[in-house]
Enzyme design. Structure first.
Site, short mmCIF file in Angstrom:
data_model
loop_
_atom_site.label_atom_id
_atom_site.label_comp_id
_atom_site.label_asym_id
_atom_site.label_seq_id
_atom_site.Cartn_x
_atom_site.Cartn_y
_atom_site.Cartn_z
N HIS A 1 -1.89 2.13 -6.09
CA HIS A 1 -2.71 1.07 -5.76
C HIS A 1 -2.65 0.12 -7.06
O HIS A 1 -2.73 -1.24 -7.05
CB HIS A 1 -3.93 1.38 -5.38
N HIS B 1 -3.76 -9.00 3.88
CA HIS B 1 -5.30 -8.96 4.14
C HIS B 1 -5.99 -9.53 5.31
O HIS B 1 -5.23 -10.64 5.61
CB HIS B 1 -5.93 -9.59 2.74
N ARG C 1 0.89 -1.11 -0.12
CA ARG C 1 0.07 -0.05 -0.04
C ARG C 1 0.64 1.26 0.09
O ARG C 1 2.06 0.95 0.49
CB ARG C 1 -0.94 -0.02 1.27
N LYS D 1 -1.87 -2.16 8.08
CA LYS D 1 -3.04 -1.49 8.89
C LYS D 1 -3.03 -1.89 10.36
O LYS D 1 -2.72 -2.90 10.66
CB LYS D 1 -4.44 -1.80 8.13
N ARG E 1 0.03 -2.35 -6.83
CA ARG E 1 -0.57 -3.33 -5.71
C ARG E 1 -1.50 -4.62 -6.47
O ARG E 1 -0.97 -5.87 -6.18
CB ARG E 1 -0.92 -2.96 -4.53
N TYR F 1 -8.78 -11.36 -6.75
CA TYR F 1 -7.87 -11.61 -7.70
C TYR F 1 -8.11 -12.80 -8.46
O TYR F 1 -7.50 -13.20 -9.61
CB TYR F 1 -6.28 -11.66 -6.96
#
Length: 210
Positions: free
Chosen positions: A155, A181, A60, A84, A158, A190
């Site tokens: 992004h 994730h 990210r 995150k 990514r 994906y």
């Protein structure tokens, strides 16, 4: 609106509208952008190292600007990423990304690095951490300069990283781990990106296609 007693409105599933899949760059387009960077300019090598790291590690933009020199584990081939919720993860690091970072380090070390940023890898010309907006601008301008017509952002790199891994046969759990994730359902987007890849798989393996 009247429903039979056994059926309530809340019980009816309304089909979700399909969300627009993000743009994905081909490997050729990524190489075109990297080769289009003017290395004679002061920040050229830094930008090349940043883009190579974005694509090689699937970061990210917030993770990219926070990368630390102390988080590069050369011998092991991993980089420590702060994701995150300040969660740390280790991501495999390509030799090519490491090479571009090594070429950038003399420029970086010649800057007047401000207190508190001594361990931050990618710095602006004032010796401070880059903003997310600055990285967006660098990538947008480079895409325009190299004739990429797609809507390209940090992004996009990514998404391209993850898509190319899945297309190459990578295990979805491994991709989830690398992207950081929380849930596998986030990574499952994906599996839907490359329609042609899936179509070819059906033609190759489905008994009705024989």
């Amino acid at each position: 609106e009247h429903f039979p007693p056994a059926i309530q409105k809340k019980d009816i599933l309304i089909p979700r509208l399909g969300s627009k899949l993000p743009e994905v760059l081909t490997v050729g387009e990524i190489d075109r952008m990297l080769e289009g960077i003017d290395l004679s300019k002061a920040q050229g090598q830094r930008n090349k190292a940043m883009l190579e790291t974005l694509y090689s590690c699937g970061l990210r933009v917030s993770e990219l600007v926070q990368l630390q020199i102390s988080g590069i584990f050369r011998a092991e081939g991993f980089i420590r990423v702060i994701g995150k919720g300040d969660k740390e993860r280790l991501v495999p690091f390509s030799p090519r990304a490491l090479k571009e970072i090594d070429l950038y380090m003399p420029d970086r070390n010649s800057l007047d690095i401000q207190p508190g940023y001594e361990d931050i890898l990618f710095l602006n010309r004032r010796g401070k951490m880059l903003t997310r907006n600055m990285v967006f601008t660098i990538i947008k301008e480079l895409a325009m300069a190299t004739g990429i017509k797609k809507a390209v952002s940090p992004h996009t790199f990514r998404h391209s990283f993850a898509t190319h891994l899945v297309e190459g046969g990578a295990d979805l759990r491994a991709v989830q781990e690398m992207l950081g994730h929380e849930s596998i359902t986030t990574t499952e987007i994906y599996t839907h990106l490359d329609r042609e890849y899936l179509r070819e798989a059906i033609i190759s393996f489905h008994p009705r296609s024989k």
